[in-house]
Design a protein around this motif. Structure first.
Motif, PDB file in Angstrom:
ATOM      1  N   HIS A  52       0.845  -1.186   0.000  1.00  0.00           N
ATOM      2  CA  HIS A  52       0.000   0.000   0.000  1.00  0.00           C
ATOM      3  C   HIS A  52       0.883   1.239   0.000  1.00  0.00           C
ATOM      4  O   HIS A  52       2.101   1.152   0.194  1.00  0.00           O
ATOM      5  N   THR A  53       0.296   2.388  -0.181  1.00  0.00           N
ATOM      6  CA  THR A  53       1.076   3.631  -0.212  1.00  0.00           C
ATOM      7  C   THR A  53       1.767   3.927   1.115  1.00  0.00           C
ATOM      8  O   THR A  53       2.778   4.626   1.153  1.00  0.00           O
ATOM      9  N   ASP A  54       1.235   3.388   2.242  1.00  0.00           N
ATOM     10  CA  ASP A  54       1.861   3.622   3.543  1.00  0.00           C
ATOM     11  C   ASP A  54       2.957   2.602   3.853  1.00  0.00           C
ATOM     12  O   ASP A  54       3.532   2.604   4.940  1.00  0.00           O
ATOM     13  N   THR A 102       2.649  -0.737   4.025  1.00  0.00           N
ATOM     14  CA  THR A 102       2.181  -2.030   4.529  1.00  0.00           C
ATOM     15  C   THR A 102       1.828  -2.951   3.361  1.00  0.00           C
ATOM     16  O   THR A 102       1.630  -2.494   2.226  1.00  0.00           O
ATOM     17  N   THR A 139      -0.079  -5.438   0.791  1.00  0.00           N
ATOM     18  CA  THR A 139      -1.402  -5.713   0.233  1.00  0.00           C
ATOM     19  C   THR A 139      -1.720  -7.197   0.437  1.00  0.00           C
ATOM     20  O   THR A 139      -0.891  -7.970   0.936  1.00  0.00           O
TER      21      THR A 139
END
Length: 524
Positions: free
Chosen positions: A112-114, A116, A118
């Motif tokens: 994910h963009t943060d 973490t 998927t």
């Protein structure tokens, strides 16, 4: 030697140079040299201990011999936290690197963009962990052979990268660009150490953790530790030089915040592409899988041997010390897999987790300089194939170095590991309460009294210091305070070690058990 070197060359070589340069600029070279000196001293300490006491999970056993089971558990618990976290961190580094390949991110996004994972990323990460588990369950011989193949590749690719980048893109002016050689001063040099530099160079102790499975550990363990440390140090320093010299000078005009371009995650692959050697970039993306995966494979083995050692000492439930027909600690390996999977939950990014693991490693390392001095005094007749020169100078100096790494790893890491230590003590107390009275070994509480004041004061210094604290302690004064406190703890701890009789009894009991049931001696 390959086991230790395979642990040293992991995701740190792919990401460490960029992280260090962003924090320290060209002075990141000083960070690498400083880390190399401190870890080399600690490696020499471990080389003597590993050769003199060749047991599985040595970082937990050495303090136990010198200070009793409670001290052994404190060191072993921190070593286990470090080791069990490394495999998932290395896997996450692989996925982070791979996710920055355009077609991978478009079709099979792994993060994910943060930062973490998927759903796809979690599946891929779990597959990696399962492969590690299967190789470890098959046995140490297959583990060693698999790791040896990976290490040849892992060593060749960094060396190839150094040669190509230095030949094609060597901008000597970069060493003074973006604010001069040390744009962030001494603070930047020290801040870079726990942000990836120490993490990259750690791992020399892996030969010691698996010493119980070596054919001739008295001869080979010290040589393995020292040789791997030297090779790893040379490679990493050359990589930082090649990285700095390969940067586009235009990217440094406004400082070191984004030396290869905002958002770029794979520094060497980006530099190789910019230099017109796309073939090297693709080799680097392949290495982003092989290098971290090889390191993760070894750390699964390490974490299982540490929990095995703690089970043997009866400081963890005895079930973790059970071995399979292949002679491997099966339950400990499965526990390492489960905890590794939990680490894939939404935790911070690679760089933030690195600081936490670096501090846990430094705490683990810090027990060894005290243990070596205490054991030299209490067990002087034991054969030592390798002897640390100038013990009374280098041992306290290496303990000071370990404490400085703890301090530089930031207050946030210190208090979190303090909580983890309290959790470990609860587990220790519950397990001890469940043991039959006749199996409860003497704790030697007096000998381990120094541990909690030592770390408690380090947390307070961290809270008042300049690395995650409130900046109450002035620059340089903080380093002096840490050094003085470390020396006080060192000499007090050595004076509290158990008697020679108790040391000999603990070592003889270990040797007798290995002779009667050499569970992990798989050399043949």
């Amino acid at each position: 030697m390959f086991v230790s070197l395979g642990s040293i060359i992991g995701s740190g070589w792919l990401l460490g140079a960029l992280t260090a340069a962003k924090l320290a600029g060209p002075a990141s070279l000083i960070s690498w040299v400083l880390a190399a000196i401190m870890l080399a001293l600690l490696a020499l300490v471990h080389a003597e201990l590993g050769a003199a006491y060749p047991v599985a999970g040595g970082t937990a056993r050495f303090p136990a011999f010198a200070f009793g089971p409670l001290a052994g558990f404190a060191a072993g618990w921190m070593a286990w936290i470090q080791a069990v976290s490394l495999a998932p961190i290395e896997v996450e580094a692989t996925l982070s690197y791979s996710d920055h390949i355009g077609w991978v991110h478009r079709n099979f996004p792994l993060l994910h963009t943060d930062g973490t994972l998927t759903g796809t990323g979690l599946i891929v990460a779990s597959v990696f962990m399962l492969i590690f588990i299967v190789i470890n369950i098959v046995g140490v011989k297959f583990l060693s052979e698999s790791n040896s193949i990976a290490v040849v590749w892992k060593t060749a690719i960094p060396l190839l990268t150094i040669v190509v980048l230095m030949l094609l893109t060597f901008h000597a002016g970069n060493f003074t660009a973006g604010g001069g050689f040390a744009p962030f001063g001494a603070h930047g040099v020290f801040a870079a150490l726990p942000a990836g530099v120490v993490f990259a160079l750690q791992g020399f102790e892996q030969a010691i953790q698996l010493a119980g499975e070596a054919r001739n550990p008295q001869r080979d363990v010290s040589r393995a530790v020292i040789t791997a440390t030297v090779i790893g140090t040379v490679i990493y320093i050359l990589l930082e030089i090649a990285f700095i010299c390969a940067l586009d000078p235009g990217n440094l005009a406004h400082g070191w915040a984004n030396p290869i371009g905002k958002g770029d995650f794979g520094p060497y692959a980006t530099l190789a592409t910019g230099a017109g050697v796309a073939w090297l970039a693709w080799m680097l993306y392949a290495d982003a899988v092989i290098s971290p995966a090889g390191t993760g494979l070894v750390y699964i083995a390490t974490s299982s041997r540490l929990s095995y050692a703690l089970g043997r000492e009866k400081t963890l439930p005895r079930q973790v010390a059970q071995v399979s027909k292949k002679g491997v600690p099966l339950i400990s390996i499965i526990i390492a897999f489960i905890v590794g999977e939990l680490c894939f939950l939404p935790f911070p990014s690679w760089s933030k987790l690195v600081a936490l693991v670096t501090e846990a490693t430094a705490i683990m390392y810090a027990f060894a300089p005290i243990a070596i001095t205490a054991l030299r005094l209490r067990d002087p007749e034991r054969p030592r194939p390798y002897r640390l020169p100038a013990l009374h100078v280098l041992a306290p100096l290496s303990f000071v170095g370990a404490n400085l790494i703890i301090y530089w790893s930031t207050f946030q890491a210190e208090w979190k590991l303090g909580v983890a230590s309290l959790l470990g003590l609860i587990i220790f107390a519950v397990n001890r309460a469940m043991l039959p009275a006749g199996e409860r070994v003497r704790l030697n509480l007096r000998s381990s009294l120094w541990i909690w004041p030592w770390f408690g004061v380090m947390v307070v210094i961290g809270a008042l210091g300049r690395y995650g604290g409130n900046n109450t302690i002035p620059e340089w004064a903080d380093i002096a305070i840490v050094a003085v406190w470390a020396l006080v703890v060192y000499y007090v701890a050595v004076s509290l070690a158990v008697s020679s009789t108790e040391v000999n009894a603990a070592v003889e009991a270990e040797e007798a058990e290995l002779r009667s049931a050499p569970a992990l001696n798989l050399a043949d």
